[in-house]
Design an enzyme around this catalytic site. Structure first.
Site, PDB file in Angstrom:
ATOM      1  N   ASP A 277       0.844  -1.192   0.000  1.00 32.55           N
ATOM      2  CA  ASP A 277       0.000   0.000   0.000  1.00 32.55           C
ATOM      3  C   ASP A 277       0.882   1.245   0.000  1.00 32.55           C
ATOM      4  O   ASP A 277       1.931   1.249   0.666  1.00 32.55           O
ATOM      5  CB  ASP A 277      -0.873  -0.022   1.269  1.00 32.55           C
ATOM      6  CG  ASP A 277      -2.112   0.838   1.149  1.00 32.55           C
ATOM      7  OD1 ASP A 277      -2.738   0.836   0.069  1.00 32.55           O
ATOM      8  OD2 ASP A 277      -2.448   1.519   2.127  1.00 32.55           O
TER       9      ASP A 277
ATOM     10  N   TYR B 241       2.329   4.936   1.072  1.00 33.12           N
ATOM     11  CA  TYR B 241       2.318   5.693   2.332  1.00 33.12           C
ATOM     12  C   TYR B 241       1.125   6.639   2.317  1.00 33.12           C
ATOM     13  O   TYR B 241       0.795   7.237   1.297  1.00 33.12           O
ATOM     14  CB  TYR B 241       3.613   6.493   2.471  1.00 33.12           C
ATOM     15  CG  TYR B 241       4.858   5.639   2.564  1.00 33.12           C
ATOM     16  CD1 TYR B 241       5.056   4.753   3.627  1.00 33.12           C
ATOM     17  CD2 TYR B 241       5.852   5.722   1.600  1.00 33.12           C
ATOM     18  CE1 TYR B 241       6.209   3.981   3.717  1.00 33.12           C
ATOM     19  CE2 TYR B 241       7.012   4.955   1.676  1.00 33.12           C
ATOM     20  CZ  TYR B 241       7.173   4.082   2.740  1.00 33.12           C
ATOM     21  OH  TYR B 241       8.308   3.315   2.821  1.00 33.12           O
TER      22      TYR B 241
ATOM     23  N   PHE C 250       8.056   1.548  -1.043  1.00 36.69           N
ATOM     24  CA  PHE C 250       9.127   1.743  -0.053  1.00 36.69           C
ATOM     25  C   PHE C 250       9.816   3.105  -0.169  1.00 36.69           C
ATOM     26  O   PHE C 250      10.529   3.510   0.738  1.00 36.69           O
ATOM     27  CB  PHE C 250      10.199   0.628  -0.124  1.00 36.69           C
ATOM     28  CG  PHE C 250       9.681  -0.737   0.213  1.00 36.69           C
ATOM     29  CD1 PHE C 250       9.491  -1.118   1.542  1.00 36.69           C
ATOM     30  CD2 PHE C 250       9.371  -1.644  -0.786  1.00 36.69           C
ATOM     31  CE1 PHE C 250       9.004  -2.381   1.860  1.00 36.69           C
ATOM     32  CE2 PHE C 250       8.876  -2.899  -0.488  1.00 36.69           C
ATOM     33  CZ  PHE C 250       8.694  -3.276   0.836  1.00 36.69           C
TER      34      PHE C 250
ATOM     35  N   HIS D 189       9.245  -9.435   5.896  1.00 34.71           N
ATOM     36  CA  HIS D 189       9.059  -8.020   5.563  1.00 34.71           C
ATOM     37  C   HIS D 189       9.991  -7.158   6.433  1.00 34.71           C
ATOM     38  O   HIS D 189      10.211  -7.468   7.606  1.00 34.71           O
ATOM     39  CB  HIS D 189       7.598  -7.620   5.797  1.00 34.71           C
ATOM     40  CG  HIS D 189       7.217  -6.323   5.165  1.00 34.71           C
ATOM     41  ND1 HIS D 189       7.504  -5.106   5.735  1.00 34.71           N
ATOM     42  CD2 HIS D 189       6.579  -6.051   3.996  1.00 34.71           C
ATOM     43  CE1 HIS D 189       7.057  -4.141   4.948  1.00 34.71           C
ATOM     44  NE2 HIS D 189       6.492  -4.679   3.885  1.00 34.71           N
TER      45      HIS D 189
END
Length: 320
Positions: free
Chosen positions: A160, A162, A173, A283
């Site tokens: 998703d 930010y 990222f 993760h």
């Protein structure tokens, strides 16, 4: 004697409105003998067309035909056509397809006319009318402009965007230029410092330097409502990003897929393991990084796989 006298006294200059004297005599036509050869009468060559300064010399058919286009010209024409199509679809998609890269558009064009994508475009437009949506419309497809679709050799899947201000800009990222790295990215930098010789934390979270080398950082959803994580889930983005992964799965070979966390691993479950390379792991989130992300060495392993396929490795330190 009388007739001769009349003729002698005839004066054509004194005749008003009457025919001249030569009209009283029949015309005489000089006939050529039957044995006359026309070629004998042409002792001088025929006159050639005048070729002066105002008359261009005769051209052969090959001189009149246009010169073939160079590969660069053909590529430029193709890009112009694609850019025109992108502009057309931008209007049809309620402004969703802003700044879509031409090579990506050519590969993914069939998706844009499918019912799910049309409904998705209406949904995102409605969300932007009601409030703030991240990233801004011009940043949603940053990844399609960072490199040609055929130059992608590494794919890192996220979930998703930010949902805070000045963060999301179309690369998973990554945050906008000048913005500090978020916690998950800080953990990635920590692992890079251990895994890659000479890597230093750049002091920011802007990862365009990787994208320009052919690293696709792709979220499952490409938009989100401000301050509401996963708020655009199940609206069609997942189908579109599946189509992107599917295109690489079928049309390229030797792609290194980096799948961190259970969500990314489920999304990449259909990838052909005989055709591509897959690196699975924990993760980098602060909630899970200590359970196996640190020490995974995925960055150096990625380069080893690329090198084994004769491809250019990634300079992970290139983060200007």
């Amino acid at each position: 004697m009388i007739a001769l006298h009349c003729v002698a006294r005839f004066n054509p200059l004194k005749m008003n409105g009457q025919l001249k004297i030569m009209s009283f005599f029949p015309s005489v036509t000089t006939k050529r003998p039957a044995s006359f050869d026309a070629s004998e009468d042409q002792k001088t060559p025929p006159k050639r067309p005048r070729n002066d300064e105002n008359q261009s010399p005769c051209k052969t058919p090959t001189e009149d035909s246009p010169a073939p286009l160079s590969p660069e010209q053909q590529k430029r024409i193709e890009q112009n056509k694609l850019q025109a199509l992108v502009k057309l679809h931008e209007k049809k998609s309620n402004g969703l397809l802003v700044g879509f890269g031409p090579s990506w558009f050519k590969a993914l064009e069939p998706e844009f006319s499918k019912p799910y994508f049309i409904e998705l475009s209406k949904f995102v437009e409605s969300e932007r009318r009601k409030g703030t949506v991240y990233p801004p419309s011009e940043d949603v497809f940053t990844f399609t402009r960072a490199s040609d679709i055929k130059d992608v050799n590494v794919i890192i899947l996220g979930q998703d965007p930010y949902h805070g201000p000045n963060q999301a800009h179309g690369l998973s990222f990554s945050v906008k230029k000048g913005v500090p790295a978020p916690p998950s990215l800080k953990n990635m930098y920590q692992e890079l410092s251990r895994d890659i010789d000479g890597f230093r934390d750049p002091g920011h979270g802007y990862l365009l330097g990787w994208a320009e080398q052919g690293v696709l950082m792709l979220n499952a959803c490409l938009t989100v409502r401000a301050h509401e994580a996963n708020s655009h889930k199940d609206q069609g983005w997942e189908k579109f990003t599946d189509a992107i992964i599917s295109w690489f799965n079928k049309n390229q070979s030797g792609i290194v897929f980096i799948l961190w966390g259970s969500y990314a691993q489920k999304k990449g479950a259909f990838i052909d393991k005989k055709r591509h390379h897959i690196l699975k792991g924990v993760h980098p989130s602060p909630l899970s990084a200590h359970r196996g992300f640190f020490g995974c060495s995925h960055f150096s392993k990625c380069n080893e796989l690329l090198k084994s396929d004769g491809k250019k490795t990634i300079d992970w330190s290139h983060l200007p």
